[in-house]
Motif scaffolding. Structure first.
Motif, PDB file in Angstrom:
ATOM      1  N   VAL A  14       0.863  -1.175   0.000  1.00  0.00           N
ATOM      2  CA  VAL A  14       0.000   0.000   0.000  1.00  0.00           C
ATOM      3  C   VAL A  14       0.904   1.231   0.000  1.00  0.00           C
ATOM      4  O   VAL A  14       1.772   1.360   0.856  1.00  0.00           O
ATOM      5  N   GLU A  15       0.689   2.128  -0.984  1.00  0.00           N
ATOM      6  CA  GLU A  15       1.533   3.326  -1.056  1.00  0.00           C
ATOM      7  C   GLU A  15       0.806   4.509  -0.458  1.00  0.00           C
ATOM      8  O   GLU A  15      -0.389   4.704  -0.706  1.00  0.00           O
ATOM      9  N   THR A  16       1.548   5.281   0.305  1.00  0.00           N
ATOM     10  CA  THR A  16       0.966   6.458   0.935  1.00  0.00           C
ATOM     11  C   THR A  16       2.055   7.506   1.158  1.00  0.00           C
ATOM     12  O   THR A  16       3.187   7.167   1.499  1.00  0.00           O
ATOM     13  N   PRO A  17       1.717   8.775   0.972  1.00  0.00           N
ATOM     14  CA  PRO A  17       2.683   9.830   1.315  1.00  0.00           C
ATOM     15  C   PRO A  17       2.559  10.158   2.812  1.00  0.00           C
ATOM     16  O   PRO A  17       1.471  10.112   3.376  1.00  0.00           O
ATOM     17  N   MET A  18       3.677  10.459   3.426  1.00  0.00           N
ATOM     18  CA  MET A  18       3.693  10.881   4.829  1.00  0.00           C
ATOM     19  C   MET A  18       4.697  12.015   4.980  1.00  0.00           C
ATOM     20  O   MET A  18       5.706  12.048   4.289  1.00  0.00           O
ATOM     21  N   THR A  19       4.398  12.916   5.913  1.00  0.00           N
ATOM     22  CA  THR A  19       5.297  14.032   6.172  1.00  0.00           C
ATOM     23  C   THR A  19       5.914  13.853   7.559  1.00  0.00           C
ATOM     24  O   THR A  19       5.203  13.633   8.538  1.00  0.00           O
ATOM     25  N   PHE A  20       7.228  13.936   7.606  1.00  0.00           N
ATOM     26  CA  PHE A  20       7.978  13.817   8.855  1.00  0.00           C
ATOM     27  C   PHE A  20       8.620  15.163   9.170  1.00  0.00           C
ATOM     28  O   PHE A  20       9.080  15.867   8.255  1.00  0.00           O
ATOM     29  N   ASN A  21       8.641  15.520  10.441  1.00  0.00           N
ATOM     30  CA  ASN A  21       9.236  16.799  10.842  1.00  0.00           C
ATOM     31  C   ASN A  21      10.705  16.892  10.439  1.00  0.00           C
ATOM     32  O   ASN A  21      11.171  17.932   9.991  1.00  0.00           O
ATOM     33  N   SER A  22      11.434  15.802  10.590  1.00  0.00           N
ATOM     34  CA  SER A  22      12.879  15.851  10.373  1.00  0.00           C
ATOM     35  C   SER A  22      13.295  15.723   8.909  1.00  0.00           C
ATOM     36  O   SER A  22      14.294  16.301   8.497  1.00  0.00           O
ATOM     37  N   ILE A  23      12.545  14.967   8.101  1.00  0.00           N
ATOM     38  CA  ILE A  23      12.971  14.717   6.710  1.00  0.00           C
ATOM     39  C   ILE A  23      11.960  15.158   5.659  1.00  0.00           C
ATOM     40  O   ILE A  23      12.209  15.026   4.472  1.00  0.00           O
ATOM     41  N   GLY A  24      10.816  15.670   6.071  1.00  0.00           N
ATOM     42  CA  GLY A  24       9.833  16.177   5.111  1.00  0.00           C
ATOM     43  C   GLY A  24       8.937  15.083   4.540  1.00  0.00           C
ATOM     44  O   GLY A  24       8.798  14.006   5.105  1.00  0.00           O
ATOM     45  N   ARG A  25       8.386  15.357   3.393  1.00  0.00           N
ATOM     46  CA  ARG A  25       7.417  14.457   2.758  1.00  0.00           C
ATOM     47  C   ARG A  25       8.133  13.272   2.109  1.00  0.00           C
ATOM     48  O   ARG A  25       9.073  13.448   1.340  1.00  0.00           O
ATOM     49  N   ARG A  26       7.648  12.086   2.400  1.00  0.00           N
ATOM     50  CA  ARG A  26       8.201  10.849   1.851  1.00  0.00           C
ATOM     51  C   ARG A  26       7.064   9.995   1.313  1.00  0.00           C
ATOM     52  O   ARG A  26       5.929  10.081   1.779  1.00  0.00           O
ATOM     53  N   HIS A  27       7.350   9.191   0.328  1.00  0.00           N
ATOM     54  CA  HIS A  27       6.384   8.222  -0.197  1.00  0.00           C
ATOM     55  C   HIS A  27       6.784   6.852   0.339  1.00  0.00           C
ATOM     56  O   HIS A  27       7.915   6.401   0.128  1.00  0.00           O
TER      57      HIS A  27
END
Length: 165
Positions: A14-27
């Motif tokens: 399952v693919e989803t984008p997520m945003t992390f405080n330290s590294i930003g948006r990741r897929h």
């Protein structure tokens, strides 16, 4: 993960984008699998960062789009330049004839025919239904005749007879 625990069914890639405080948006690509243990349930979780692959995929799609645009533009230029050169040439002949007090019906008819050819080219462009290319110089261009569903109507021979009267 909650769905995997509650329904005891896994989820695969399952693919989803997520945003992390330290590294930003990741897929992320996530896979879950339920596990039954002696003292309860657990979930086997696999998380893969596919951000770079997504960026590469996006860049590849954009490059392919640009290639299609370049090939289409090349086909348009090639197709339109042929009748345009004829129109310009016959226009020059007509201007020369008018300056000398003569009018040549053949030159006027050729200008009209080439203008109709330009109209046919634009109709083909508007009726493109598939992607077909042909060799042109050292590259490829869109094969307008093969890519278009437009069928030119042959000229009416009766119309030509009336034009000569």
């Amino acid at each position: 993960m909650n769905d995997t625990l509650e329904n005891e069914r896994g989820h695969f890639m399952v693919e989803t984008p997520m945003t992390f405080n330290s590294i930003g948006r990741r897929h992320l690509r996530i896979t879950t699998q339920p596990l039954k243990l002696q003292k309860g349930k657990a979930v086997l979780l696999s998380i893969e960062d596919v951000t770079q692959a997504k960026k590469y995929e996006h860049a590849k799609i954009e490059k392919e789009k640009l290639t299609v645009v370049v090939r289409t533009a090349g086909a348009i230029c090639h197709e339109i330049n042929q009748p345009l050169m004829a129109i310009l040439g016959f226009s020059e002949l007509l201007i020369d004839d008018i300056c000398h007090g003569q009018v040549q019906k053949e030159n006027i008819k050729e200008i009209k025919d080439q203008a109709e050819r330009l109209a046919e080219i634009t109709n083909k462009l508007m009726a493109i239904t598939q992607y077909k290319t042909k060799k042109y110089l050292h590259s490829e261009i869109l094969d307008l005749d093969a890519a278009s569903s437009f069928v030119a109507v042959p000229p009416n021979p009766e119309k030509g007879k009336n034009d000569e009267k």
